[in-house]
Design a protein around this motif. Structure first.
Motif, PDB file in Angstrom:
ATOM      1  N   ALA A 147      24.309  42.721  44.240  1.00 23.78           N
ATOM      2  CA  ALA A 147      23.292  42.497  43.918  1.00 23.78           C
ATOM      3  C   ALA A 147      22.450  44.104  42.790  1.00 23.78           C
ATOM      4  N   LYS A 148      22.700  45.326  43.883  1.00 21.86           N
ATOM      5  CA  LYS A 148      22.251  45.957  43.579  1.00 21.86           C
ATOM      6  C   LYS A 148      23.163  46.860  42.663  1.00 21.86           C
ATOM      7  N   GLU A 149      24.269  46.308  42.446  1.00 22.28           N
ATOM      8  CA  GLU A 149      25.606  46.973  41.536  1.00 22.28           C
ATOM      9  C   GLU A 149      24.679  46.464  40.196  1.00 22.28           C
ATOM     10  N   PRO A 150      24.719  48.238  39.195  1.00 16.78           N
ATOM     11  CA  PRO A 150      24.003  48.224  38.044  1.00 16.78           C
ATOM     12  C   PRO A 150      24.827  46.346  36.938  1.00 16.78           C
ATOM     13  N   PRO A 151      24.954  45.910  35.932  1.00 17.21           N
ATOM     14  CA  PRO A 151      25.496  44.638  34.831  1.00 17.21           C
ATOM     15  C   PRO A 151      26.588  45.537  34.601  1.00 17.21           C
ATOM     16  N   LEU A 152      27.654  44.550  34.376  1.00 18.78           N
ATOM     17  CA  LEU A 152      28.419  45.256  33.477  1.00 18.78           C
ATOM     18  C   LEU A 152      28.158  44.466  32.141  1.00 18.78           C
ATOM     19  N   GLY A 153      28.592  45.760  30.668  1.00 16.18           N
ATOM     20  CA  GLY A 153      28.485  45.199  29.701  1.00 16.18           C
ATOM     21  C   GLY A 153      28.455  44.682  28.958  1.00 16.18           C
ATOM     22  N   THR A 154      30.170  44.317  28.881  1.00 18.69           N
ATOM     23  CA  THR A 154      30.675  43.400  28.170  1.00 18.69           C
ATOM     24  C   THR A 154      31.518  42.583  28.707  1.00 18.69           C
ATOM     25  N   LEU A 155      31.628  41.282  28.427  1.00 23.46           N
ATOM     26  CA  LEU A 155      32.972  40.457  29.371  1.00 23.46           C
ATOM     27  C   LEU A 155      34.297  41.414  29.295  1.00 23.46           C
ATOM     28  N   GLN A 156      34.989  42.015  28.499  1.00 25.05           N
ATOM     29  CA  GLN A 156      36.246  42.778  28.633  1.00 25.05           C
ATOM     30  C   GLN A 156      36.384  43.881  29.205  1.00 25.05           C
ATOM     31  N   GLU A 157      34.950  44.514  29.338  1.00 28.19           N
ATOM     32  CA  GLU A 157      34.689  45.463  30.934  1.00 28.19           C
ATOM     33  C   GLU A 157      35.030  44.791  32.420  1.00 28.19           C
ATOM     34  N   VAL A 158      34.290  43.413  32.349  1.00 31.28           N
ATOM     35  CA  VAL A 158      35.354  42.241  33.554  1.00 31.28           C
ATOM     36  C   VAL A 158      36.315  42.155  33.798  1.00 31.28           C
ATOM     37  N   ALA A 159      36.988  42.349  32.608  1.00 28.20           N
ATOM     38  CA  ALA A 159      38.547  41.695  32.428  1.00 28.20           C
ATOM     39  C   ALA A 159      38.945  43.126  33.153  1.00 28.20           C
ATOM     40  N   GLN A 160      38.269  44.021  32.323  1.00 25.01           N
ATOM     41  CA  GLN A 160      39.858  45.440  32.967  1.00 25.01           C
ATOM     42  C   GLN A 160      38.737  45.991  33.586  1.00 25.01           C
ATOM     43  N   GLN A 161      38.399  45.319  34.842  1.00 21.98           N
ATOM     44  CA  GLN A 161      38.043  45.916  35.951  1.00 21.98           C
ATOM     45  C   GLN A 161      38.905  44.864  37.289  1.00 21.98           C
ATOM     46  N   LEU A 162      39.151  43.613  36.131  1.00 22.38           N
ATOM     47  CA  LEU A 162      39.811  42.843  37.523  1.00 22.38           C
ATOM     48  C   LEU A 162      41.503  42.995  37.253  1.00 22.38           C
ATOM     49  N   LEU A 163      41.472  43.182  36.401  1.00 22.41           N
ATOM     50  CA  LEU A 163      43.380  43.320  35.990  1.00 22.41           C
ATOM     51  C   LEU A 163      43.597  44.324  37.163  1.00 22.41           C
ATOM     52  N   PRO A 164      43.642  45.624  37.936  1.00 21.90           N
ATOM     53  CA  PRO A 164      44.572  46.067  38.618  1.00 21.90           C
ATOM     54  C   PRO A 164      44.112  45.542  40.412  1.00 21.90           C
ATOM     55  N   LEU A 165      42.939  44.916  40.449  1.00 22.77           N
ATOM     56  CA  LEU A 165      42.850  43.585  41.676  1.00 22.77           C
ATOM     57  C   LEU A 165      43.412  42.579  41.369  1.00 22.77           C
ATOM     58  N   VAL A 166      43.196  41.793  40.044  1.00 22.99           N
ATOM     59  CA  VAL A 166      44.332  40.108  40.508  1.00 22.99           C
ATOM     60  C   VAL A 166      46.282  40.333  40.428  1.00 22.99           C
ATOM     61  N   ALA A 167      46.239  41.865  39.345  1.00 23.18           N
ATOM     62  CA  ALA A 167      47.753  42.445  39.560  1.00 23.18           C
ATOM     63  C   ALA A 167      48.674  42.346  40.314  1.00 23.18           C
ATOM     64  N   PRO A 168      48.532  43.451  42.080  1.00 29.28           N
ATOM     65  CA  PRO A 168      49.026  42.558  42.754  1.00 29.28           C
ATOM     66  C   PRO A 168      48.662  41.093  43.801  1.00 29.28           C
ATOM     67  N   ALA A 169      47.849  40.474  43.051  1.00 37.20           N
ATOM     68  CA  ALA A 169      48.016  39.537  44.080  1.00 37.20           C
ATOM     69  C   ALA A 169      49.173  38.167  43.184  1.00 37.20           C
ATOM     70  N   LEU A 170      48.773  38.957  42.149  1.00 37.13           N
ATOM     71  CA  LEU A 170      49.873  37.824  40.771  1.00 37.13           C
ATOM     72  C   LEU A 170      51.088  38.049  41.320  1.00 37.13           C
ATOM     73  N   LEU A 171      51.495  39.645  41.490  1.00 41.19           N
ATOM     74  CA  LEU A 171      52.689  39.628  41.855  1.00 41.19           C
ATOM     75  C   LEU A 171      53.332  39.183  43.546  1.00 41.19           C
ATOM     76  N   ALA A 172      52.174  39.273  44.357  1.00 41.62           N
ATOM     77  CA  ALA A 172      52.953  38.659  45.720  1.00 41.62           C
ATOM     78  C   ALA A 172      52.690  37.215  45.434  1.00 41.62           C
ATOM     79  N   ALA A 173      52.111  36.097  45.055  1.00 43.32           N
ATOM     80  CA  ALA A 173      52.682  35.187  44.561  1.00 43.32           C
ATOM     81  C   ALA A 173      53.876  34.982  43.624  1.00 43.32           C
ATOM     82  N   GLY A 174      54.870  35.905  43.291  1.00 46.57           N
ATOM     83  CA  GLY A 174      55.583  35.829  42.356  1.00 46.57           C
ATOM     84  C   GLY A 174      55.806  35.082  41.249  1.00 46.57           C
ATOM     85  N   GLY A 175      54.304  35.612  40.529  1.00 53.24           N
ATOM     86  CA  GLY A 175      53.733  35.068  38.992  1.00 53.24           C
ATOM     87  C   GLY A 175      53.242  34.013  38.522  1.00 53.24           C
TER      88      GLY A 175
END
Length: 419
Positions: free
Chosen positions: A155-183
């Motif tokens: 709640a105290k974090e500033p909001p992101l300005g675009t959905l592109q920023e959302v995706a950019q922040q998620l990519l390095p977090l999601v990628a290892p999880a996808l790899l651990a599941a064999g893609g």
């Protein structure tokens, strides 16, 4: 005497004729059986060759996927632990945090809501088992529901300005999880979450990841809908009273507008509305060249859109002027190759069936669509949510299940253990 002799001769002639006919018939039957045997043998040989070719192609695909995942593993080693917990706070609550997941289900919430629309089953008398969570637990799938800043523990974090920023922040977090599941993974998005999912899928494809087994998207128009066709007013142009009216048009509960609640919700809602109010979809040109490396683990049987469960009439956008070559860029290589499963609310006052069905032009694979008996926020309506999640779970079971052998082989080749 002469008549008897003639009769005897005639009888002999008839017997000989019958014998010749029987012999000819036997020869014909034998020839027919021989032709049938030859035809069957040719068909069996052709089928065997086709099966062998299909097996070779499947083995080649598995080898390519294993090599692809190995390269990605060098780039995406491990996610930042603190950032991962911030973005996926409901993982523990969902009880889907498998150590060796066989697949990942990525979920994206709507504006004004949070990740618990996917990870929470309620408590006490309000508890309602989630078909989606039950499936994930049974299949050893990891459900990752993203939590945008500005709500819950963020709640105290500033909001992101675009959905592109959302995706950019998620990519390095999601990628290892996808790899651990064999893609192996699937995507579920509701309302604004559909556009967040779309932006992340573009980045994943650009990075070289396989496409999802299926994408389940609900209650949101296609990403390239022109500004003048968007069925809402931009929040930046509205004063407080008009913004409340706009929120009501999205079926937001009156409780939100009560004293003490509105002061908390208004900043979050305005920030969320800004994300889709001012959204311009990313160009797919940067990832078209890599799209061939991101083959879907789902079906690629051809483009179609059908209403598979509600039986409401649904036209095929491929056959209309606003279909495949209408709202979406004409380049075939920019489309995804994963199946799409679409949903819309029957009482939705903002997003219509026609707006949802335009998503069909974003895939070269199959597309099916269903109505849900609810308003725009049907995930907050108990009966509608159960109906929706039941169909989502069914789609995931069918799509992720059909990809299990290929993904397991690829994971084994990449050093990932899949149970």
């Amino acid at each position: 005497m002469g008549r008897k002799r003639d009769q005897a001769v005639l009888c002999c002639w008839q017997q000989a004729s019958n014998s010749r006919c029987q012999a000819t018939s036997s020869q014909r039957q034998a020839a027919s059986r021989s032709d049938s045997s030859i035809t069957a043998a040719v068909a069996a040989t052709s089928q065997q060759q086709a099966n062998q070719q299909q097996q070779q192609q499947q083995l080649q695909q598995e080898d390519n996927l294993a090599e692809q995942l190995s390269k990605l593993r060098l780039r995406y080693c491990a996610a930042d632990s603190a950032a991962f917990k911030a973005w996926f706070p409901g993982l523990a609550l969902s009880r889907t945090d498998a150590l060796q997941p066989q697949a990942v289900v990525l979920c994206f919430h709507s504006s004004g809501n949070a990740e618990d629309m996917f990870t929470s089953e309620g408590t006490g008398s309000r508890r309602a088992p989630s078909p989606l969570l039950e499936l994930c637990r049974a299949r050893c799938w990891r459900l990752l529901a993203a939590q945008l800043p500005g709500r819950g523990l963020r709640a105290k974090e500033p909001p992101l300005g675009t959905l592109q920023e959302v995706a950019q922040q998620l990519l390095p977090l999601v990628a290892p999880a996808l790899l651990a599941a064999g893609g192996r993974y699937a995507v579920v998005g509701h309302s604004m979450g559909c556009w967040a999912a779309y932006e992340l899928l573009l980045l994943l494809r650009q990075a070289g990841f396989p496409q999802p087994a299926v994408a389940c998207l609900s209650a949101m128009p296609w990403p390239h809908i022109p500004m003048q066709q968007r069925p809402w007013r931009q929040q930046r142009l509205l004063n407080e009273a008009r913004f409340k009216d706009e929120c009501r048009g999205w079926d937001i509960s009156d409780v939100v507008f009560s004293a003490g609640m509105w002061d908390m919700y208004q900043p979050m809602l305005r920030a969320d509305f800004k994300l889709f109010d001012e959204y311009t979809p990313s160009s797919c040109s940067s990832c078209c060249n890599s799209s061939s490396n991101g083959s879907s683990s789902g079906s690629t049987s051809g483009h179609a859109c059908s209403d598979s469960s509600s039986r409401d009439s649904l036209s095929d956008p491929a056959a209309s002027s606003s279909g495949c070559d209408g709202p979406f860029p004409r380049q075939q290589q920019c489309r995804f190759s994963c199946p799409l499963r679409l949903f819309w609310g029957k009482q939705d006052r903002r997003v219509s069936q026609a707006m949802v069905q335009e998503w069909a032009s974003y895939t070269s694979s199959t597309c099916s669509a269903s109505s849900i008996d609810g308003n725009h926020l049907f995930p907050l309506q108990p009966a509608a949510k159960q109906h929706w999640l039941t169909q989502v779970a069914q789609s995931l079971a069918e799509s992720l299940g059909s990809a299990s052998q290929t993904a397991a082989a690829a994971a084994a080749g990449s050093g990932v253990e899949v149970r």
